[in-house]
Design an enzyme around this catalytic site. Structure first.
Site, PDB file in Angstrom:
ATOM      1  N   GLU A  29       0.849  -1.179   0.000  1.00 35.50           N
ATOM      2  CA  GLU A  29       0.000   0.000   0.000  1.00 35.50           C
ATOM      3  C   GLU A  29       0.896   1.244   0.000  1.00 35.50           C
ATOM      4  OE1 GLU A  29      -3.497  -0.482   2.174  1.00 35.50           O
ATOM      5  OE2 GLU A  29      -4.262   1.463   1.616  1.00 35.50           O
TER       6      GLU A  29
ATOM      7  N   GLU B 236      -2.406   0.414  13.303  1.00 42.19           N
ATOM      8  CA  GLU B 236      -3.483   0.868  12.428  1.00 42.19           C
ATOM      9  C   GLU B 236      -4.846   0.740  13.103  1.00 42.19           C
ATOM     10  OE1 GLU B 236      -3.874  -1.605   8.939  1.00 42.19           O
ATOM     11  OE2 GLU B 236      -5.022  -0.059   7.896  1.00 42.19           O
TER      12      GLU B 236
HETATM   13  C1  BGC Z   1      -5.307   2.777   4.547  1.00 47.41           C
HETATM   14  C2  BGC Z   1      -5.800   3.868   5.435  1.00 47.41           C
HETATM   15  C3  BGC Z   1      -6.651   4.744   4.596  1.00 47.41           C
HETATM   16  C4  BGC Z   1      -7.817   3.904   4.223  1.00 47.41           C
HETATM   17  C5  BGC Z   1      -8.960   4.575   3.564  1.00 47.41           C
HETATM   18  C6  BGC Z   1      -6.481   1.983   4.115  1.00 47.41           C
HETATM   19  O1  BGC Z   1      -6.164   0.924   3.319  1.00 47.41           O
HETATM   20  O2  BGC Z   1      -4.335   2.021   5.120  1.00 47.41           O
HETATM   21  O3  BGC Z   1      -4.924   4.387   6.295  1.00 47.41           O
HETATM   22  O4  BGC Z   1      -6.940   5.973   5.074  1.00 47.41           O
HETATM   23  O5  BGC Z   1      -7.452   2.763   3.524  1.00 47.41           O
HETATM   24  O6  BGC Z   1      -9.986   4.351   4.333  1.00 47.41           O
END
Ligand code: BGC
Length: 764
Positions: free
Chosen positions: A364, A640
């Site tokens: 990501e 997270e």
């Molecule tokens: C990310 C988040 C991001 C989100 C959107 C995720 O996959 O890791 O930090 O803001 O997607 O909702």
């Protein structure tokens, strides 16, 4: 600037012939050129960039210490270039310049997409301008006379990792006199890149420091083919190894943030990427290697290979991040909060890599706008992030669609495929420049970005709102991410805080910020327009989401937090609404249930509504869910999710379980602003007028904070002494300060000029 203008007047884009595929990496090209200087050099400047990554050597010496140059932008629109003074690297006579190209964001894997998002192979553009002491100028520029080959770097990719075969090293390939007869000619790309070239403005990524493993771990399991090392800290970077082994021995280096209960690496949360580096030894005694064009997010490393015949002499962790110098310190009497502060700082380090990313480990690593806007205030305490955000806010401008929409990830929307990022995400367009202005007194960022902010707000009004309500589910299919990862069902499309409530709240917030921005920039008509817009949005919000008594729709903590924080609720109903928020917190045994959207303001709202005691109970809460729950469980960065790991459920869903996401670290700002008590004044931003306002509470008996500002270091420390509070603070030259005691305290004097002051606040 397009290429063909200075400083690239003579340079042509060049590439090698090796090209990978959508899923296959290619070896890194090496390119070289020799040139003759008839006289000693007075001054020489190298201007250089690439689509992809580059590292340069002149006469065998690395140019500069920047990593992952030229950095990440939307390469279709803008490519940064760097300039280096290389005077000292040149000499009279034969010289040589060499460049290695890497795939990076340009043609490597990015996020969950295939490779080659922007282009299929790296390309280079460089021009060296040498002023000789006799007055003549020599220009050496990339053109068809350069030569190229491949060498030991067999693959290089952020997500895959790097493979290096030391048997294929090229020797003194960037020095003059090297035999390059076997090298081929460079090629010209099929079409000249159209992107704008601009000199780098943000800080480069650098190798910031080195970490040693806590101890060489016993072979695990008792197996001569596997050794583990624990650096004691989750971070972004890679390792350098020093080994002695036989020629052709291959070692694989795997990375993980955390271990499973059986002691093996937990890599499921990397989501199927390889995230491993592979080294094949030349067998010439002690060999030292560090990958060049990759990084990983990790704390633990495992080296695999025939270790029975290999001496691993050293394993060193190399910490990489954008070079944003440290500015802030926060400490207090609760050691767990000090560890939380440490974790926040390391979450910031790990994710400020060219753009503010969500996480550094899985496939990501994107510049999520929501994450950046919730964390920016905290970030600006910990480090000097002003140039970093100047660059990224330029990226926002570049990413804005013709009708003004801003995507969820910057610099490129195409990873997500959505023109607009949704509530609390794309609002970074307005919140981030405003925060940089407040924290640094930086009007330029507002002036530079003003049109873009206006276009964004106009877009919301005309394309995302009806009757001043934003993201209505009955009208729009895309309503945003909601209160992402909240524990109350938000973030799903049903349940939790309604997306349109969040959308409308942020729309109102945007308008109120814009009214203030317009005042700062002297656009009084705009200021009035945005004040009225804010009023209309607030009225619409109240009609739809607030009952006559002061209940807020959905009843979630976040719904109350937003209504209270953004001034969306009538004064007469505030106390009742705050009671409802506290009722929910108590019902949960003094636990929060907020996600990315509500969490950053939660404690501030409690404090502002006379529930400082509840704010401290949440801050110091050690049981799940809380900020200190991960700390108690050994976290060294911010997780997270609140439930990244719990004793009863173990690891959470591996498809979304980073242990290094900074968003919930946004609580750091409250620790500086309220626990320590270091606040700015929007009327004299950048800490020209400092507000000292410690709010002692919870178990805290002392706290201190300091911040390097443009004026000098602002510092504050306090300790409880019986019924009194003893405070010491420093006001830098050119600044003045106001001390605002907590309601239960009184002081004799409140206004202070530069210097160090001591003060005793007594209980009323
Ligand atoms: C990310 C988040 C991001 C989100 C959107 C995720 O996959 O890791 O930090 O803001 O997607 O909702």
């Amino acid at each position: 600037m397009k290429n063909s203008s200075p400083p690239f007047s003579r340079a042509r884009w060049i590439s090698a012939s090796v090209v990978g595929g959508p899923r296959t990496c290619a070896p890194a090209p090496y390119l070289r050129k020799e040139f003759f200087l008839a006289h000693p050099t007075a001054k020489a400047v190298l201007s250089i960039t690439a689509l992809g990554l580059y590292e340069t050597e002149i006469n065998g010496i690395r140019v500069g210490d920047e990593v992952f140059t030229p950095g990440w932008t939307n390469y279709r629109k803008r490519v940064q270039f760097q300039q280096f003074d290389v005077t000292k690297l040149l000499h009279q006579g034969e010289n040589a310049m060499g460049v290695i190209l890497g795939d990076g964001w340009y043609c490597g894997f990015v996020a969950w997409r295939n490779r080659q998002i922007y282009g299929d192979q790296p390309v280079l553009l460089a021009q060296l301008e040498v002023q000789l002491r006799d007055g003549a100028t020599v220009i050496v520029a990339t053109d068809s006379t350069w030569k190229t080959t491949t060498g030991p770097i067999l693959e290089n990719d952020f997500l895959v990792g790097e493979s290096y075969d030391a048997r294929l090293e090229l020797g003194r390939w960037s020095e003059a006199g090297y035999d390059d007869r076997q090298w081929g000619r460079v090629a010209a790309p099929a079409s000249e890149p159209e992107a704008e070239l601009s000199l780098r403005t943000g800080p480069p990524v650098r190798r910031i420091n080195e970490l040693m493993p806590l101890k060489p771990v016993e072979n695990f399991p008792r197996n001569p083919e596997r050794r583990q090392f624990d650096f004691g800290q989750n971070f972004s970077g890679r390792i350098r190894i020093k080994v002695k082994t036989s020629r052709g021995t291959t070692l694989t280096i795997r990375y993980a943030e955390i271990l499973k209960p059986d002691g093996s690496l937990y890599t499921e949360n990397l989501r199927s990427i390889r995230a491993a580096d592979i080294y094949t030894a030349a067998g010439n005694g002690e060999e030292i290697w560090e990958p060049r064009f990759t990084f990983h997010g990790f704390r633990h490393v495992e080296i695999l290979g025939p270790l029975g015949e290999t001496d691993i002499l050293e394993v060193t962790g190399i910490v990489l991040h954008s070079d944003t110098p440290s500015t802030g310190i926060f400490r207090c009497s609760n050691e767990l909060l000090n560890q939380l502060q440490h974790n926040i700082v390391w979450g910031q380090k790990s994710n400020f890599i060219e753009v503010p990313t969500d996480c550094p480990q899985r496939n990501e690593r994107l510049g999520w706008t929501g994450d950046a806007q919730v964390f920016i205030r905290t970030a600006a305490f910990n480090m000097d992030v002003r140039p970093f955000f100047h660059k990224w806010i330029q990226d926002i401008r570049d990413a804005q669609s013709p009708r003004g929409a801003v995507p969820a990830v910057i610099p490129n929307e195409e990873f997500i495929g959505q023109e607009e990022g949704g509530p609390a995400w794309s609002d970074a367009t307005i919140i981030c420049p405003w925060t940089i202005y407040l924290c640094y007194g930086d009007c330029k960022i507002l002036a530079d970005h003003y049109d873009s902010m206006k276009r964004y707000l106009d877009f919301l009004g005309s394309c995302r709102c009806q009757g001043f309500l934003r993201s209505l589910p009955e009208t729009y299919s895309w309503t945003g991410f909601g209160d992402w990862l909240a524990l109350d069902g938000s973030g799903n499309l049903s349940g939790g805080t309604p997306h349109d409530l969040i959308g409308t709240a942020f729309y109102a917030y945007d308008a109120s910020i814009m009214a203030q921005v317009a005042v700062v920039l002297g656009h009084s008509l705009d200021a009035e327009k945005y004040r009225l817009l804010n009023k209309d949005i607030v009225a619409a919000f109240q009609r739809r989401y607030i009952t006559p008594d002061g209940l807020v729709a959905s009843g979630t903590q976040t719904a109350y937090v937003l209504a209270l924080h953004f001034g969306l609720i009538e004064e007469s109903k505030r106390a009742f609404a705050a009671q409802q928020l506290v009722r929910d917190i108590k019902k949960r045994g003094y636990h929060l249930a907020t996600g990315f959207v509500g969490t950053p303001y939660l404690l501030e709202v409690l404090e502002a509504n006379n529930y400082l005691d509840v704010a401290y109970k949440l801050l110091e809460q050690e049981t799940f869910p809380s900020w200190l729950f991960p700390v108690k469980n050994g976290a060294t960065t911010i997780w997270e999710r609140w439930d990244g790991w719990t004793p009863d459920k173990g690891f959470s869903d591996p498809s979304m379980n980073s242990f290094n996401h900074y968003a919930y670290g946004a609580v750091g700002a409250w620790m500086y602003r309220s626990v320590a008590g270091l606040e700015l004044d929007p009327a004299e931003p950048g800490y020209r007028h400092i507000i000292f306002r410690p709010r002692p509470g919870g178990s805290i008996s002392w706290a201190e904070a300091s911040l390097k500002t443009a004026y000098g270091v602002v510092a504050l420390s306090w300790k409880l002494a019986g019924a009194a509070l003893e405070i010491t603070f420093t006001v830098p030259n050119g600044c003045h300060a106001t001390f605002i005691p907590a309601p239960e305290y009184q002081v004799e004097k409140t206004d202070f000029s530069e210097g160090t002051h001591k003060l005793t606040a007594c209980k009323r």
